[in-house]
Design an enzyme around this catalytic site. Structure first.
Site, short mmCIF file in Angstrom:
data_model
loop_
_atom_site.label_atom_id
_atom_site.label_comp_id
_atom_site.label_asym_id
_atom_site.label_seq_id
_atom_site.Cartn_x
_atom_site.Cartn_y
_atom_site.Cartn_z
N ASP A 77 0.83 -1.20 0.00
CA ASP A 77 0.00 0.00 0.00
C ASP A 77 0.86 1.25 0.00
OD1 ASP A 77 0.74 0.52 2.63
OD2 ASP A 77 -1.26 0.36 3.45
N GLU A 120 -6.07 2.37 -0.63
CA GLU A 120 -4.76 2.49 -1.27
C GLU A 120 -3.94 1.21 -1.15
OE1 GLU A 120 -4.20 4.07 2.99
OE2 GLU A 120 -5.78 3.96 1.47
#
Length: 202
Positions: A77, A120
């Site tokens: 991420d 994300e």
């Protein structure tokens, strides 16, 4: 093209006439293909979504069991992504996500699968890839992201967790190991790759 053939026979059963109806169904097929794509892909980035990823993973596991193959997974991420949204706005954040998927996709093999896991966070499925091979790929991605231009964001980095999926291991257990490895990468200063432990955290 779609073709319908109608045969007409007389009272004695002899062939009387044949009629055919042809239709261009290209637009219908395009629409169906678009719906299928949307059902399995993230609308923002174009990456595979979680449901499609899990389906592909199940199929790859069956294939690996039949042929003795190896599967590795990578979870990663964006570091401090909230700061990107807070500083530049969500439209820039969305652009960053799209650019990241494009960058990573260009570095993957055709058989590899990149999924947007949530927010994300992303997941990679790497068929026929050992733990060492997955770690090497994660490092190449990490370095490429670090030096790429995501303007107006000055610098973007990602943290990575890497695991080889064991033959009899439940996917959920492997995801726990990956999550713990990603947390370790974050806790160790971010912008790094960590290998998952052999067992899920207690």
């Amino acid at each position: 093209m779609s073709q319908l053939i109608v045969v007409r026979r007389d009272e004695e059963g002899e062939l009387d006439c044949i009629a055919t109806i042809m239709r261009d169904i290209s637009e219908t097929k395009r629409y169906q293909a678009e719906l299928e794509h949307l059902a399995g892909h993230d609308s923002l980035t174009g990456a595979v979504n979680r449901n499609r990823f899990l389906g592909v993973l199940r199929r790859e596991r069956e294939r690996a069991r039949r042929h003795g193959g190896t599967i590795s997974l990578v979870m990663f991420d964006i570091d401090h992504f909230k700061r990107v949204n807070d500083t530049f706005g969500h439209s820039v954040g969305d652009d960053v996500l799209r650019q990241l998927v494009t960058l990573c996709g260009a570095m993957l093999r055709e058989v590899d699968v990149l999924a947007r896991w949530g927010g994300e966070e992303f997941m990679l499925l790497l068929p026929e890839t050992s733990l060492g091979g997955a770690e090497a790929l994660a490092e190449r991605l990490r370095r490429a992201i670090e030096v790429s231009d995501f303007a107006p964001v000055e610098r973007l980095t990602c943290s990575f967790g890497v695991a080889e999926l064991m033959a009899q291991e439940a996917e959920s257990a492997c995801f726990l190991r990956l999550d713990a490895a990603l947390y370790q990468a974050k806790a160790s200063g971010r912008n790094r790759t960590c290998l998952a432990a052999d067992r899920p955290p207690a």
